[in-house]
Structure formats: C-alpha cells, structure tokens
Write a protein that holds these residues in place. Sequence first.
Motif, short mmCIF file in Angstrom:
data_model
loop_
_atom_site.label_atom_id
_atom_site.label_comp_id
_atom_site.label_asym_id
_atom_site.label_seq_id
_atom_site.Cartn_x
_atom_site.Cartn_y
_atom_site.Cartn_z
N THR A 33 46.77 37.36 39.58
CA THR A 33 47.66 37.47 38.43
C THR A 33 47.50 36.23 37.56
OG1 THR A 33 49.24 38.68 39.80
CG2 THR A 33 50.04 37.84 37.68
N LYS A 71 48.99 33.02 32.16
CA LYS A 71 49.13 33.10 30.71
C LYS A 71 48.05 34.02 30.15
CE LYS A 71 50.97 28.40 30.14
NZ LYS A 71 50.77 27.09 29.47
N THR A 72 48.32 34.55 28.97
CA THR A 72 47.31 35.35 28.27
C THR A 72 46.23 34.43 27.72
OG1 THR A 72 48.94 37.04 27.70
CG2 THR A 72 46.93 36.95 26.37
N THR A 126 41.54 33.56 27.80
CA THR A 126 40.18 33.84 28.27
C THR A 126 39.95 33.19 29.63
OG1 THR A 126 39.38 33.93 25.99
CG2 THR A 126 37.73 33.62 27.72
N SER A 157 42.17 47.10 36.38
CA SER A 157 43.53 46.90 35.91
C SER A 157 44.49 47.44 36.97
CB SER A 157 43.76 47.63 34.58
OG SER A 157 45.11 47.54 34.19
N ASN A 182 39.18 38.46 28.42
CA ASN A 182 40.57 38.15 28.08
C ASN A 182 41.51 38.90 29.01
OD1 ASN A 182 39.97 36.45 25.86
ND2 ASN A 182 39.69 38.23 24.53
N LEU A 183 42.49 38.18 29.57
CA LEU A 183 43.46 38.77 30.48
C LEU A 183 44.87 38.53 29.94
CD1 LEU A 183 41.99 37.58 33.91
CD2 LEU A 183 41.58 39.74 32.73
N THR A 184 45.76 39.44 30.27
CA THR A 184 47.16 39.34 29.84
C THR A 184 47.99 38.66 30.92
OG1 THR A 184 46.94 41.38 28.56
CG2 THR A 184 49.18 40.64 29.07
N GLY A 185 48.67 37.59 30.54
CA GLY A 185 49.48 36.84 31.49
C GLY A 185 50.56 37.69 32.13
N ASN A 241 50.17 40.17 34.17
CA ASN A 241 49.66 41.46 34.64
C ASN A 241 48.83 41.27 35.91
OD1 ASN A 241 50.84 42.60 32.44
ND2 ASN A 241 48.96 43.34 31.49
#
Length: 502
Positions: free
Chosen positions: A47, A50-51, A53, A71, A116-119, A121
């Motif tokens: 996990t 933060k959102t 790279t 995902s 890029n990842l969403t913080g 998630n």
Amino acid sequence: MNEVVLNANSDGVTVGTFDGGGAQLTAVSNLIDTSAAPREYVAQVFTPSKTGTYVFGLSKSNQDTVLVVYSGDFDPFTPSARAIILNDDADGAGAGGVVMNNCGINAMRCPKITMNLTGGNNYSVVVTSYLPAQTVSDGVNFYVFGEPVLIGSSSIAETVGTSIRLDLRNVITDFLSYSDLQADQAVERHISKMDRLAKTVTKNQSDVMDENQPNFMFEANDDRIELGLEGDIVLNEFDRTTTIFSQSFSHIRNKNKNSSTNGRLTFSFERLLNREVTLGNSIGVHYNKVQQKFPGEAKNSHTAVSFGTYRIKNISPKLLSEWHLRALFGDGEVKSANTDRGWQSTFQTQAFKVGNSILGRFKTNIHPQNKKLRSIEIWPKFIWNYGIIKAKNLNSLFKTGSNQNEVNVLASDVKVFDASFGPILKFRNKNKIKTFLGDTLTISPAFQYSRIKAKETTLKRGALLDVYFSNESDGMRTAQMRFEKSNLSTGASIWAGFNLKF
C-alpha cells in the motif's frame, strides 16, 4: 526505499500456482493463454502512503522472472483479472541505490516497473517465471523506491491497529462522558435531599421523593449529529437508601462519516449517611457499535460491564465535593467490510476512570420590587477526569482469497485527561412559572483542557459557553445552546439541543 525478501515463509506472502501465461510470458494478454503448464507464483500486497510515481522490481532471483502488478488482490483462478502492467526484462539497473544481482543468468532478466500509484489503495505484486513449470518460491529480492509503503500484512496490521485504537477511543470517551453524567445526577440528588431535609427541619414537612422523567435529546453541530434518550427511575427508597435504574442511548455521526451507537443501563445504590455525606455504588452494562468509514470501511462492536463507587460530601454549607472511581471490563471486535481482502480482530478491554468535582453554591436575593426574578445563584465548578483503556488478548486475522493468515497487531493504550472550570449562573423565576422552557435560565462559561494520548497525543484547549433553560423542581434541561472555541479549529463551534418529557 523498501527492500524485502519474498518467499514461502515471508509475512503476508501467498504462494501457489496458476494456469496461464502460455509458453513465454511477456505481456498481460498472455495471462489468458492456458496452453502451457501451470506457473508457480509468489504474491504480496503493498500500500503506497502517498499518490505519486514509484519504481519497483526485483534485484535478485534464481530464475528468469516476470513481475505483474494488480489493482487490489490477485486471484490465481483468474490471473488476468485486475492486472495493470507486466514486465519481463529491464535494463539491469536498480533504483534508489539498490544493489543488483542476477535474475537467472544476468541482471537484465530482473523485471522493473515505473508507474503512478494512488496513496492508500492496495496493490498486489505477483512474481512468476518467464517459462512455465519453474520454481520462484525459493526467494526473490523485491524493492520499492518512492514514498514510504506498507508491504504485506504490515499494511493490514496498521489498518487493524488504527481501527482498534479508534474503537478504544470511542469506548473510553463514551465511558467518561456517561460517568460524568452519572456524577452530575448524583450531585443533583444529593443537593435535592439536603434541601428537602432542611425543609423538614424548618417546616416540619414530610420528605417527598421527586420523579425524574425520561428525556429525549437531539444535538447537532458542525462536527457531529447526536440523538439520545436518557432517564432515571427510582425503584426504592428506604431508610435513606435509594436504588436507581438509569438508562441512556445515543447515536453520533462525526464529520469523518464514522457513526457510533451507544447504550448504557446502570443500577445505582446510594445511601445518605448523614446530613453531609452520600455514598453510592453502581453496576452497569454498556454497548458500543461503530460503523467505520475511516481509515477503512469496517464494523466495530464492544460490550462491557462496569463497576463504580462514589462519595459526595458537604465540605461546608456552601461547598461540596464529589469523588468517583469506575472500572470497565469488556470484549470488542473490529471487522472489515471488504470481502476480497477481509480482516478481523477480537480483543478484551480493561478501562479505569477516576474523577473529582468541586461545586460551590452562593445565592443572592433580588429586590422584592422585581416582579420577574426571585434570586440569582452562582455555582463555581471545577471538574477533572482521568481515564485509561487497554486492549488485551488480541487475535487478528486477514484473508486473501482462500488464504487466511494471522496478523501481529499492536494496539496502544488510550489515555484521556480533561479538566474544566467556570461559574454556573442560575436566574430563578420569582413565581416559579412552569413553561415549556422552564423557570430557570442558566449561563455557564468555562475553560476546558483535554489531552488524549493513543499512538499520538492530541491536546485541546478552548473556551465553552453553555446557555440553557431548566425547571428548578427537577433540574432537567429543556433547551440548550453551546458555543465552543478551541486551538484545534480556525472557527467556532455552535450546537443546540433540547429535551422533551414524555
């Protein structure tokens, strides 16, 4: 940067086989190809905090490996579902100073992905082989470069620990609030008895016991909405000993969308020892239920029994003191609402609370020509409370697909200290006219300090102003408004409430 070794014995890792990938796995589209032998895999959940790279990959493995990012959770029965990106070979260079070794015959066979990842998630990384029927569960070195991440069950453990702390905080604050309510009611009964005894001496009247009717409460402000029901029933009074059954119910919704339902039933046994001292004991049953939205959607429940003792003493004709000690023992459960990646934890709780209040009573008579006011009473009041709650015997599990693993969760104690001081000004109607709002107007400014210590410490300093109407005969508040300003907010908080007899 985070770097961990993933193998069959790693915390939170799932190992198995899936049917897909074909003869050579080089793209996500190959995952639906079941023409070749099954592939072994090692899956881990992580996990991002933060959102942004992130760069992640392998720095060492015994085979020519492939990295797949999903995902949410990985389902080995449908390996193509929720797959985002796949990488087979890279440039042989790591990220963030990681030391590269070989993956199979050289470092270029080590996969690497930048995305890029969403913080907040959850993502799953699956390590498998380029060719079918190869072994990858003997260990691979996995790294993530970017903002801090929670890898594997550590993210689950943090979520469960946060949920338990929120549940403990709700239980202890509700316990302190209800204990204060019980203490205030006991003080009011003590004052009422003292006044009635004074009348029996001066007017030779018999002692008449007043009945307290149930109250309905509605409270709304910018932080929460609360509905409640509370009341006392005097079951028996004999030889200056009173048995009282109290009940209270409330529903609170906070601005973070967490909502809690709290119910309490209490038996109190108190005795007027003499004209100065009241001594009492209580036993209660408590129920707390939370519909949690933050930090994750979950359902929390807690049941407990409490035991308490209190003592009220007239220090002088115009000053009295109240002390109380209460303990609570219960069982709690927190359970996520996520069926794909579910977790739950059961635990036992122990709570302790001590509090003291000092109350003065000063009365000033109004000039007889004043047709509205009979008197103004000033009640200076100082209150302090300390409470602590602990979670013991934690049993925490998380489930991914058909796999179930234990999670090592640490839930810190929650400690609360609060104090307030201010005068209570009561304006008594001269003719004791009982209207809908009551015959007494009360204005009560106070300064308040609170300190809540869980994993982190929260300090709150502020000013309060309560304005409410009540009836002198029973002290019940019919309508109330509160203004609050604290160092934790940029503006002021205003709420209003009312009680109805029925």
